[in-house]
Structure formats: structure tokens, C-alpha cells
Design a protein around this motif. Structure first.
Motif, PDB file in Angstrom:
ATOM      1  N   THR A 118     -15.355   0.236  -5.162  1.00  0.00           N
ATOM      2  CA  THR A 118     -14.125  -0.291  -5.751  1.00  0.00           C
ATOM      3  C   THR A 118     -13.250  -0.799  -4.455  1.00  0.00           C
ATOM      4  N   ALA A 119     -12.437  -1.740  -4.632  1.00  0.00           N
ATOM      5  CA  ALA A 119     -11.589  -2.384  -3.414  1.00  0.00           C
ATOM      6  C   ALA A 119     -10.336  -2.975  -3.949  1.00  0.00           C
ATOM      7  N   TYR A 120      -9.450  -3.185  -3.183  1.00  0.00           N
ATOM      8  CA  TYR A 120      -8.120  -3.358  -3.588  1.00  0.00           C
ATOM      9  C   TYR A 120      -7.503  -4.623  -2.673  1.00  0.00           C
ATOM     10  N   GLY A 121      -6.813  -5.879  -3.176  1.00  0.00           N
ATOM     11  CA  GLY A 121      -6.115  -6.552  -2.440  1.00  0.00           C
ATOM     12  C   GLY A 121      -4.656  -6.404  -2.443  1.00  0.00           C
ATOM     13  N   ILE A 122      -3.800  -6.454  -1.521  1.00  0.00           N
ATOM     14  CA  ILE A 122      -2.472  -6.362  -1.456  1.00  0.00           C
ATOM     15  C   ILE A 122      -1.899  -7.294  -1.626  1.00  0.00           C
ATOM     16  N   GLY A 123      -0.465  -7.097  -2.649  1.00  0.00           N
ATOM     17  CA  GLY A 123       0.033  -8.257  -2.753  1.00  0.00           C
ATOM     18  C   GLY A 123       1.653  -8.272  -1.832  1.00  0.00           C
ATOM     19  N   ASN A 124       2.581  -9.172  -2.177  1.00  0.00           N
ATOM     20  CA  ASN A 124       3.684  -8.986  -1.528  1.00  0.00           C
ATOM     21  C   ASN A 124       4.712  -8.137  -1.862  1.00  0.00           C
ATOM     22  N   ARG A 125       4.880  -7.879  -3.253  1.00  0.00           N
ATOM     23  CA  ARG A 125       5.853  -7.291  -3.841  1.00  0.00           C
ATOM     24  C   ARG A 125       5.704  -5.634  -3.631  1.00  0.00           C
ATOM     25  N   ASP A 126       6.973  -4.979  -4.016  1.00  0.00           N
ATOM     26  CA  ASP A 126       6.998  -3.571  -3.950  1.00  0.00           C
ATOM     27  C   ASP A 126       7.900  -3.197  -5.401  1.00  0.00           C
ATOM     28  N   SER A 127       6.846  -2.661  -6.431  1.00  0.00           N
ATOM     29  CA  SER A 127       7.597  -2.399  -7.540  1.00  0.00           C
ATOM     30  C   SER A 127       6.946  -1.073  -8.171  1.00  0.00           C
ATOM     31  N   GLU A 128       7.562  -0.830  -9.183  1.00  0.00           N
ATOM     32  CA  GLU A 128       6.828   0.567  -9.799  1.00  0.00           C
ATOM     33  C   GLU A 128       5.416   0.518 -10.099  1.00  0.00           C
ATOM     34  N   VAL A 129       5.048  -0.736 -10.570  1.00  0.00           N
ATOM     35  CA  VAL A 129       3.687  -0.998 -10.639  1.00  0.00           C
ATOM     36  C   VAL A 129       2.928  -1.484  -9.313  1.00  0.00           C
ATOM     37  N   PRO A 130       2.000  -0.790  -8.788  1.00  0.00           N
ATOM     38  CA  PRO A 130       1.327  -1.065  -7.614  1.00  0.00           C
ATOM     39  C   PRO A 130       0.968  -2.598  -7.600  1.00  0.00           C
ATOM     40  N   ASN A 131       1.426  -3.423  -6.520  1.00  0.00           N
ATOM     41  CA  ASN A 131       1.110  -4.997  -6.884  1.00  0.00           C
ATOM     42  C   ASN A 131      -0.313  -4.888  -5.986  1.00  0.00           C
ATOM     43  N   VAL A 132      -1.359  -4.684  -6.594  1.00  0.00           N
ATOM     44  CA  VAL A 132      -2.530  -4.953  -5.932  1.00  0.00           C
ATOM     45  C   VAL A 132      -3.552  -5.654  -7.139  1.00  0.00           C
ATOM     46  N   LEU A 133      -4.784  -6.084  -6.721  1.00  0.00           N
ATOM     47  CA  LEU A 133      -5.550  -6.714  -7.513  1.00  0.00           C
ATOM     48  C   LEU A 133      -6.809  -5.834  -7.258  1.00  0.00           C
ATOM     49  N   ARG A 134      -7.162  -5.006  -8.145  1.00  0.00           N
ATOM     50  CA  ARG A 134      -8.391  -3.973  -8.187  1.00  0.00           C
ATOM     51  C   ARG A 134      -9.913  -5.029  -8.617  1.00  0.00           C
ATOM     52  N   VAL A 135     -10.636  -4.720  -7.356  1.00  0.00           N
ATOM     53  CA  VAL A 135     -11.979  -5.143  -8.042  1.00  0.00           C
ATOM     54  C   VAL A 135     -12.939  -4.086  -7.901  1.00  0.00           C
ATOM     55  N   HIS A 136     -14.171  -4.242  -8.841  1.00  0.00           N
ATOM     56  CA  HIS A 136     -15.351  -3.455  -8.605  1.00  0.00           C
ATOM     57  C   HIS A 136     -16.658  -4.135  -8.315  1.00  0.00           C
ATOM     58  N   LEU A 137     -17.578  -3.512  -7.697  1.00  0.00           N
ATOM     59  CA  LEU A 137     -18.860  -3.934  -7.870  1.00  0.00           C
ATOM     60  C   LEU A 137     -19.597  -3.235  -8.937  1.00  0.00           C
ATOM     61  N   LEU A 138     -20.194  -3.592  -9.816  1.00  0.00           N
ATOM     62  CA  LEU A 138     -21.173  -2.923 -10.812  1.00  0.00           C
ATOM     63  C   LEU A 138     -22.586  -3.048 -10.711  1.00  0.00           C
TER      64      LEU A 138
END
Length: 389
Positions: free
Chosen positions: A217-237
Motif C-alpha cells: 500500500t502506498a500514498y500520494g500526498i495532496g496540497n490540502r489540509d482538511s479533516e479528511v486526509p488529502n491523499v491518494l491511496r493505491v494498493h498492489l494486489l
């Protein structure tokens, strides 16, 4: 079978996608080197580890070195940049498919042709880097399939060329037609047109249910800072059940019987269907009532493309009716390699079953090009390739 899965619970943008795929394992230096093959100056890629709400991932940012001199380009300029580069052919194909989706959406919104589109999303350096970078990363990962959850669009309003509009932006709304989406989790634009187009162009299946084991599992970090983490989560299955190398997916089969069209027009119809994303299209001679000779036009496609392809059939043929079936597809695992010969490079498609290579097929267009350039027969080119496999 290795699968890339996008968990877009907080949306997706071009830079978040780059960050997530680098975090998943794409070599950052390799990505930067490949982007240099575009032969354009004025930007560089900055990559660092960052956090949002305690979640650590990779932040990728395309930095424009001289904002004042950055120019907006038409679609044809972008196509020239990509086609004139030395990037792998599949990277070019995927990148141009993403660009075309955005251009088509903007053209519809503005009621102009795709080639007349002149706007930031296609022409700016950061979008060029994001989109070509996405194609480079996908090629690097060598996954067998790409899947995605429903796309979170966000909420609130967004400022764009049309003024202040409700989320999703007009172009994004066009791009995600017939794609599963969610809205309202956050009060901002969670998915950009670039992010949406990357998914629509590359994802084989949209589903919120995954049953395959997650290996990374990995995360791409976005520019915003809000209550919901501004990240894109990706998985290798890893689909361990697919030991026989057969992949199954759902598709749509469209059929139409045509008995009153100029035969010369069929080639154009087929060309338009393939350009629009048809998986396959073919013609079969048939006999209809009163012994009338006719042609059955058949088109195989993903479910989200069915309406678009039906419109092409109705617009470019004399068909007044189309049958539609939902079917299953069974496909052997495939990979593409490039074989260097004395005549030049040739792409070769390899197919596998039960872990074994069952077929190797040289790309006909490559063989034809080399035969013409070197003044030899197609058979000689194909024989040369077979000796090297």
C-alpha cells in the motif's frame, strides 16, 4: 497476476497520482530521466516525503521554472511533443489517450473541435508532466490489470475558466460519464480533470469490492489540509487464484444488421470505433429476410464506453437499431517486449497460459515499416525476429 488498485476515497489529481505510484515503487530518478525525453524545458519534478493527518507518503510536485514564459498549447502541439519523443510506444499511446479525453471534454463544454481547444489543462507544462508521467509510471510497474474504487469528486465550488462552478468542474463531469462516483465527502474539488482522465483512460474495472490479497500500500500526498486526509491511496494486489494466466472481465457486445450502406463506408466506421476505445470490432456477411445480403457489425467494448460507441454507429452508418449484450471475456495474460534486429526494433506480444509462454506475435505494423524501409520481404523480417526469440 499483479493488479494496481486505486482507492480514491479522497479523490485524485495528477500530482497525487505521481506521488502515489512513486511511493508504490516507481524509481523517481527513472521517472525524471524518462520525462527528459519530451525535450521540453521549463519544469522539473520535486519529490519528497510528506504527511497529511499523520499519514506518510510521497509528494510529487511539478515546478514551473518561469511562470511568465509558460505557454498554453493546442492539442496538436502536445501530440507533436509526445510523438517526437523517444519514449516507449505504449507510454505514448497511454499519454495521448489521456490528453484526448480531456480535450474531448473541454471541446464539448466549449462547443468547439478538439483541435481548437486551447486551455490550461492540456497545454500547461505541469499537466504535460503529470499525464506523461502517469503513463511512464504505469509502464514501469508492469501490472496485468488496473482497477479503481468509485471516484470521490468532492463538493462546494471550483473556480475555472467558466467562472465559479459547483463541483465537479464541467470538464470533470464530462470525463466521468458512466463511471461510478461519489460526492460530498469534502467541501472542495477532490478530483481534477487530469486525475479523472488518468483513471478513465487506464482503469480496466471500477469496483469498491476487492477480494485479492494486498501485497503493498502506498500514498500520494495532496496540497490540502482538511479533516479528511488529502491523499491518494493505491494498493498492489496479487490474484493468486489466476494461476492459469486467464483474466476474466465483463464486457458489452453491440450488434447491428445493415443492408443499405455503401460498403466503402465500413472502413471509416471501424476506424472511428477503434479510435473511441472499442476493444474489437468486426464485420460478418449475413443473409436477412427475403434473402437480402447484409453485414452484421459487431463491437466489443467496456461498459462505460457503450453509449459513446452506439452514438458512433448511429451517426456514421445507416443502422436504425443496435442489440446489446452483457458478456464475459476470458483473456490470456499478455506482455509486450521490444526485439532489436539488424533491421530495427520490433514490438512482440507474448501470451501465457498456466505459467508457460504459448504464443509470440510480432507487431505487423512494425514489420511492415521495417520491410519497406529496408527493401526486404515481410517474411524475412518475421524470420529474423523468430530466430531471436
Amino acid at each position: 497476476m499483479k493488479i494496481l488498485y486505486y482507492d480514491c476515497f479522497a479523490g485524485i489529481s495528477g500530482d497525487m497520482n505521481l506521488g502515489a505510484l512513486i511511493d508504490l515503487g516507481v524509481d523517481a530518478d527513472y521517472l525524471k530521466t524518462e520525462l527528459e525525453k519530451l525535450n521540453i524545458e521549463g519544469f522539473h519534478l520535486e519529490i519528497k516525503t510528506d504527511q497529511r493527518r499523520g499519514i506518510t507518503g510521497t509528494k510529487a510536485e511539478v515546478v514551473i521554472e518561469n511562470q511568465e514564459n509558460e505557454k498554453h498549447r493546442h492539442l496538436r502541439h502536445v501530440e507533436e511533443i509526445v510523438n517526437n519523443s523517444s519514449l516507449p510506444e505504449q507510454v505514448k499511446v497511454n499519454a495521448l489517450k489521456i490528453f484526448d479525453l480531456i480535450a474531448e471534454a473541454e471541446a464539448k463544454v466549449h462547443n468547439i473541435s478538439k483541435q481548437a481547444v486551447h486551455f490550461h489543462e492540456v497545454g500547461a507544462l505541469d499537466s504535460i508532466a503529470d499525464i506523461v508521467g502517469a503513463a511512464i509510471c504505469l509502464d514501469y510497474l508492469k501490472v496485468d490489470k488496473v482497477m479503481s474504487s468509485s471516484i470521490q469528486l468532492g463538493g462546494g465550488t471550483v473556480k475555472c475558466a467558466h467562472g465559479i462552478m459547483p463541483v465537479p468542474a464541467p470538464a470533470t463531469a464530462e470525463i466521468v460519464k458512466n463511471i461510478p462516483v461519489k460526492a460530498g465527502l469534502v467541501n472542495h474539488e477532490a478530483t481534477t480533470p487530469t486525475g479523472a482522465a488518468i483513471l478513465v483512460a487506464t482503469v480496466d474495472e471500477f469496483t469498491d469490492q476487492i477480494t485479492q490479497p494486498i501485497t503493498k500500500t502506498a500514498y500520494g500526498i495532496g496540497n490540502r489540509d482538511s479533516e479528511v486526509p488529502n491523499v491518494l491511496r493505491v494498493h498492489l494486489l496479487e490474484d493468486v487464484a489466476a494461476v492459469n494466466d486467464v483474466d476474466t472481465e465483463e464486457a458489452i457486445l453491440l450488434e447491428s444488421n445493415i443492408d443499405d450502406m455503401n460498403p466503402e463506408h465500413y472502413d471509416f466506421v471501424l476506424e472511428q470505433l477503434f479510435l473511441a476505445g472499442a476493444s474489437d470490432a468486426w464485420l460478418v456477411p449475413i443473409i436477412m429476410k427475403k434473402s437480402r445480403p447484409a453485414i452484421q457489425l459487431s463491437v466489443l467494448c467496456k461498459a462505460e464506453l457503450a453509449d459513446k460507441l452506439k452514438a458512433i454507429i448511429f451517426t456514421n452508418s445507416t443502422s436504425i437499431g443496435i442489440r446489446e449484450y452483457r458478456i464475459g471475456k476470458n483473456m490470456l495474460r499478455r506482455e509486450e517486449i521490444t526485439v532489436e534486429t539488424d533491421y530495427g526494433p520490433v514490438r512482440v506480444k507474448k501470451s501465457y497460459y498456466d505459467g508457460k509462454l504459448v504464443r509470440s506475435k510480432p507487431e505487423f505494423d512494425d514489420c511492415k515499416k521495417l520491410a519497406e524501409a529496408n527493401g526486404v520481404s515481410l517474411s524475412e523480417i518475421e524470420d529474423t525476429i523468430r530466430k531471436q526469440l
